[in-house]
Design a protein around this motif. Structure first.
Motif, short mmCIF file in Angstrom:
data_model
loop_
_atom_site.label_atom_id
_atom_site.label_comp_id
_atom_site.label_asym_id
_atom_site.label_seq_id
_atom_site.Cartn_x
_atom_site.Cartn_y
_atom_site.Cartn_z
N MET A 119 -5.74 31.00 42.66
CA MET A 119 -5.34 32.03 43.60
C MET A 119 -4.76 31.39 44.87
N THR A 120 -3.76 32.06 45.44
CA THR A 120 -3.16 31.57 46.67
C THR A 120 -4.09 31.85 47.85
N PRO A 121 -4.40 30.85 48.69
CA PRO A 121 -5.26 31.10 49.85
C PRO A 121 -4.65 32.14 50.77
N SER A 122 -5.51 32.83 51.51
CA SER A 122 -5.03 33.91 52.37
C SER A 122 -4.11 33.41 53.47
N TRP A 123 -4.26 32.15 53.87
CA TRP A 123 -3.45 31.59 54.96
C TRP A 123 -2.08 31.11 54.49
N LEU A 124 -1.87 31.08 53.18
CA LEU A 124 -0.62 30.57 52.61
C LEU A 124 0.21 31.71 52.06
N THR A 125 1.44 31.85 52.57
CA THR A 125 2.33 32.92 52.12
C THR A 125 3.47 32.30 51.31
N ILE A 126 3.70 32.85 50.12
CA ILE A 126 4.80 32.40 49.27
C ILE A 126 5.60 33.63 48.87
N LYS A 127 6.84 33.69 49.34
CA LYS A 127 7.76 34.76 48.95
C LYS A 127 8.80 34.16 48.01
N GLN A 128 8.74 34.56 46.76
CA GLN A 128 9.61 33.95 45.77
C GLN A 128 10.96 34.64 45.68
N GLY A 129 12.01 33.84 45.69
CA GLY A 129 13.35 34.33 45.45
C GLY A 129 13.97 33.55 44.31
N THR A 130 15.24 33.81 44.03
CA THR A 130 15.90 33.13 42.91
C THR A 130 17.12 32.33 43.36
N ALA A 176 16.26 33.61 49.19
CA ALA A 176 15.56 32.34 49.36
C ALA A 176 14.07 32.50 49.09
N THR A 177 13.44 31.42 48.70
CA THR A 177 11.99 31.36 48.58
C THR A 177 11.43 30.81 49.89
N VAL A 178 10.38 31.44 50.41
CA VAL A 178 9.81 31.05 51.70
C VAL A 178 8.34 30.68 51.52
N VAL A 179 7.98 29.49 52.00
CA VAL A 179 6.58 29.04 51.99
C VAL A 179 6.14 28.85 53.44
N HIS A 180 5.03 29.49 53.81
CA HIS A 180 4.62 29.53 55.22
C HIS A 180 3.10 29.42 55.31
N THR A 181 2.61 28.57 56.21
CA THR A 181 1.18 28.47 56.46
C THR A 181 0.82 29.11 57.79
N ALA A 182 -0.29 29.82 57.81
CA ALA A 182 -0.79 30.43 59.04
C ALA A 182 -1.73 29.50 59.80
N ILE A 183 -2.05 28.33 59.21
CA ILE A 183 -2.98 27.39 59.84
C ILE A 183 -2.26 26.59 60.91
N SER A 184 -2.87 26.46 62.08
CA SER A 184 -2.28 25.73 63.18
C SER A 184 -2.14 24.25 62.86
N ARG A 185 -1.09 23.65 63.38
CA ARG A 185 -0.90 22.20 63.22
C ARG A 185 -2.02 21.42 63.91
N THR A 186 -2.76 22.05 64.83
CA THR A 186 -3.90 21.40 65.44
C THR A 186 -4.99 21.12 64.40
N VAL A 187 -5.16 22.02 63.45
CA VAL A 187 -6.15 21.84 62.39
C VAL A 187 -5.71 20.70 61.48
N ILE A 188 -4.50 20.80 60.96
CA ILE A 188 -3.87 19.73 60.19
C ILE A 188 -2.37 19.99 60.17
N ASP A 189 -1.62 18.92 60.34
CA ASP A 189 -0.16 19.02 60.37
C ASP A 189 0.38 18.70 58.99
N VAL A 190 0.83 19.72 58.27
CA VAL A 190 1.30 19.52 56.90
C VAL A 190 2.67 18.83 56.86
N ASN A 191 3.22 18.50 58.02
CA ASN A 191 4.48 17.78 58.07
C ASN A 191 4.29 16.33 58.55
N ARG A 192 3.10 15.79 58.28
CA ARG A 192 2.80 14.40 58.61
C ARG A 192 2.38 13.65 57.35
#
Length: 207
Positions: free
Chosen positions: A1-12, A59-75
């Motif tokens: 299951m996708t976590p509540s903080w993770l949003t995935i909008k699928q496109g083609t 477009a497909t969009v992937v978005h996290t609601a978690i702050s980069r202070t908690v963990i930076d997923v771009n590091r």
């Protein structure tokens, strides 16, 4: 299951939009931080609103609601510096872009907690990106992963002067076809706004 903080909008369409830094959910850290506001200040403000048209383009969009202070997923998940020799923030930052401490004394995360955050928040985000890359490649063969960011235009600790309005980073051309980089550069030039390609920000772990 996708976590509540993770949003995935699928496109083609052959476009995957990553939004890693607009989250303001501090995952229960509020009482350990100097202030909740400091924990949210370096958010990439308004990026989710700015790109809210993307899904309508397919477009497909992937978005996290978690702050980069908690963990930076771009590091780098190993904790290695994104910009060696330059001021930057880490995988689980302990200070803001301005150099202000984020945590109260003795409340900083240790190695085991960083491992937990990596497993709970970092890994699912990148698993989602990988799954969508694979799905879209099966449809198109070649796709574009577009990683979206914003930052204050004046931040003396990180760079001198004022940033251009548009900052395109392709890891010095390693992460994008030259024709694509040239096309986007031309679009930026035609806006009449200031822009730079592979300037101070050349892209993070995702790029």
């Amino acid at each position: 299951m996708t976590p509540s903080w993770l949003t995935i909008k699928q496109g083609t369409a052959p476009l995957l939009v990553s939004i890693p830094h607009t989250g303001i959910d501090l995952a229960g850290l509020e009482n350990r931080l100097v202030s909740p506001w400091l924990g949210r200040r370096d958010c990439d403000w308004w990026i989710d609103n700015l790109y809210d048209f993307a899904a309508g383009l397919g477009a497909t969009v992937v978005h996290t609601a978690i702050s980069r202070t908690v963990i930076d997923v771009n590091r780098d998940p190993s904790g290695a510096s994104l910009y060696p020799g330059q001021a930057t923030t880490g995988l689980c930052p302990t200070e803001t872009f301005d150099g202000d401490p984020l945590y109260r004394d003795g409340e900083e995360p240790g190695p085991s907690e960083i491992d937990e955050r990596r497993e709970k928040f970092f890994a699912p985000y990148h698993a989602a990106l990988r799954a969508e890359i694979d799905r879209l490649r099966a449809l198109h063969g070649k796709i574009v992963l577009y990683d979206c960011h914003s930052i204050r235009s004046v931040l003396p600790r990180l760079f001198q002067g004022r940033l251009p309005v548009f900052n395109l980073g392709t890891n010095d051309g390693k992460s994008a076809d030259p024709m694509l980089q040239a096309t986007v550069s031309q679009i930026m030039a035609e806006t009449g706004e200031t822009f730079v390609v592979n300037g101070r920000f050349k892209g993070g772990w995702i790029t």
